[in-house]
Design a protein around this motif. Structure first.
Motif, PDB file in Angstrom:
ATOM      1  N   HIS A  54     -22.510   1.128  12.044  1.00  0.00           N
ATOM      2  CA  HIS A  54     -23.794   1.810  11.869  1.00  0.00           C
ATOM      3  C   HIS A  54     -23.999   2.177  10.394  1.00  0.00           C
ATOM      4  O   HIS A  54     -25.095   2.007   9.852  1.00  0.00           O
ATOM      5  N   LEU A  55     -22.958   2.688   9.766  1.00  0.00           N
ATOM      6  CA  LEU A  55     -23.056   3.071   8.356  1.00  0.00           C
ATOM      7  C   LEU A  55     -23.280   1.845   7.463  1.00  0.00           C
ATOM      8  O   LEU A  55     -24.076   1.889   6.513  1.00  0.00           O
ATOM      9  N   ILE A  56     -22.606   0.755   7.775  1.00  0.00           N
ATOM     10  CA  ILE A  56     -22.762  -0.484   6.998  1.00  0.00           C
ATOM     11  C   ILE A  56     -24.187  -1.021   7.133  1.00  0.00           C
ATOM     12  O   ILE A  56     -24.832  -1.391   6.147  1.00  0.00           O
ATOM     13  N   GLU A  85     -17.652   8.631   3.770  1.00  0.00           N
ATOM     14  CA  GLU A  85     -17.280   8.410   2.368  1.00  0.00           C
ATOM     15  C   GLU A  85     -17.008   6.939   2.093  1.00  0.00           C
ATOM     16  O   GLU A  85     -17.369   6.411   1.039  1.00  0.00           O
ATOM     17  N   GLU A  86     -16.391   6.239   3.051  1.00  0.00           N
ATOM     18  CA  GLU A  86     -16.018   4.841   2.848  1.00  0.00           C
ATOM     19  C   GLU A  86     -17.205   3.894   3.003  1.00  0.00           C
ATOM     20  O   GLU A  86     -17.354   2.941   2.219  1.00  0.00           O
ATOM     21  N   HIS A  87     -18.054   4.146   3.993  1.00  0.00           N
ATOM     22  CA  HIS A  87     -19.086   3.158   4.338  1.00  0.00           C
ATOM     23  C   HIS A  87     -20.518   3.652   4.176  1.00  0.00           C
ATOM     24  O   HIS A  87     -21.449   2.853   4.276  1.00  0.00           O
ATOM     25  N   GLY A  88     -20.701   4.957   3.952  1.00  0.00           N
ATOM     26  CA  GLY A  88     -22.045   5.504   3.906  1.00  0.00           C
ATOM     27  C   GLY A  88     -22.775   5.211   2.616  1.00  0.00           C
ATOM     28  O   GLY A  88     -22.242   4.623   1.682  1.00  0.00           O
ATOM     29  N   CYS A  89     -24.025   5.642   2.594  1.00  0.00           N
ATOM     30  CA  CYS A  89     -24.903   5.389   1.448  1.00  0.00           C
ATOM     31  C   CYS A  89     -25.620   6.684   1.096  1.00  0.00           C
ATOM     32  O   CYS A  89     -26.361   7.229   1.928  1.00  0.00           O
ATOM     33  N   ARG A  90     -25.411   7.188  -0.107  1.00  0.00           N
ATOM     34  CA  ARG A  90     -26.042   8.447  -0.508  1.00  0.00           C
ATOM     35  C   ARG A  90     -27.562   8.347  -0.483  1.00  0.00           C
ATOM     36  O   ARG A  90     -28.253   9.313  -0.154  1.00  0.00           O
ATOM     37  N   GLU A  91     -28.095   7.184  -0.836  1.00  0.00           N
ATOM     38  CA  GLU A  91     -29.547   7.051  -0.951  1.00  0.00           C
ATOM     39  C   GLU A  91     -30.219   7.122   0.425  1.00  0.00           C
ATOM     40  O   GLU A  91     -31.232   7.800   0.602  1.00  0.00           O
TER      41      GLU A  91
END
Length: 258
Positions: free
Chosen positions: A116-118, A143-149
């Motif tokens: 889901h994060l990818i 932290e590994e796969h998420g996106c700050r934007e």
């Protein structure tokens, strides 16, 4: 106007009328609730969620697999990307990790959440996160796969201030449900007091977790008003100000709803 940032309209027990979801939404609008995010939890209810969103301009949808619905087969990021192309989809999820209800499929839950994060990162879509008894693993996967934007939201937040702060450091929002009104929720009230207004959302999670004075009854989208009034009091701001800022936060996070 107020926004219910997380509800399960397809699960409302309104069998007395074939137009009951419409009635429930009209009742919420009469109380100043202007937008609704209807959240998917499985492939089985995905069509129902999308159908509800398609019928009203102010209802939006998510697509995804709840951690308690994860089994041996894990949804791929490619499938999630395909699902997210449907009209009215503004988020992925709810996904996440739940070690409270079951630890039978922990590896699969982690892979599903990562996917889901990818997909969210690739599509610039926020991810709706469910987490129970899985604080460190949840944050580590973000932290590994998420996106700050694109980021996402910690939905129906019940964790401690440390988790809230670390999630906000990753640009994730904190969504508050009717649990905040419960007598034994003082630690959650402390989190609300500390959380900056520009990271707060409010939700019902209906038909679950009705706020006081409706606790023990099926929750309804209209009851997000009680949640917002309670949170406004904790933050020392007016209801109108709280409604305005949480709706602005919703539109900033779920920007496809604008």
């Amino acid at each position: 106007m107020l926004t219910d940032s997380h509800c399960h309209l397809d699960r409302l027990d309104l069998s007395k009328s074939d137009k009951s979801v419409e009635v429930a939404l009209d009742q919420a609008q009469a109380r100043g609730v202007s937008r609704f995010l209807c959240v998917c939890i499985s492939d089985e209810n995905r069509k129902a969620v999308l159908d509800i969103a398609a019928k009203r301009d102010n209802v939006f949808a998510s697509v995804g697999i709840h951690p308690c619905d994860v089994g041996e087969q894990v949804v791929s990021d490619a499938t999630l990307t395909e699902w997210s192309s449907a009209p009215k989809v503004v988020a992925l999820g709810e996904s996440g990790l739940d070690y409270f209800h079951s630890t039978d499929f922990v590896a699969q839950q982690k892979q599903s959440f990562a996917n889901h994060l990818i997909a969210g990162k690739a599509q610039k879509l926020p991810v709706i996160v469910h987490t129970r008894n899985a604080k460190e693993d949840t944050l580590a996967l973000i932290e590994e796969h998420g996106c700050r934007e694109a980021s996402g939201v910690m939905h129906c937040f019940t964790e401690d201030w440390d988790m809230a702060k670390r999630a906000m450091d990753l640009n994730f929002y904190i969504s508050i449900s009717g649990i905040v009104t419960f007598k034994n929720a003082e630690s959650l009230r402390d989190v609300v007091r500390k959380t900056p207004l520009n990271y707060l959302l409010v939700e019902t999670d209906s038909p679950y977790l009705a706020p006081i004075p409706y606790r023990g009854k099926p929750n309804m989208p209209a009851y997000v008003r009680e949640v917002a009034e309670y949170v406004a009091d904790l933050k020392g701001v007016s209801y109108d100000a709280l409604a305005e800022v949480t709706t602005a936060n919703f539109l900033r996070l779920f920007n496809r709803a604008q």
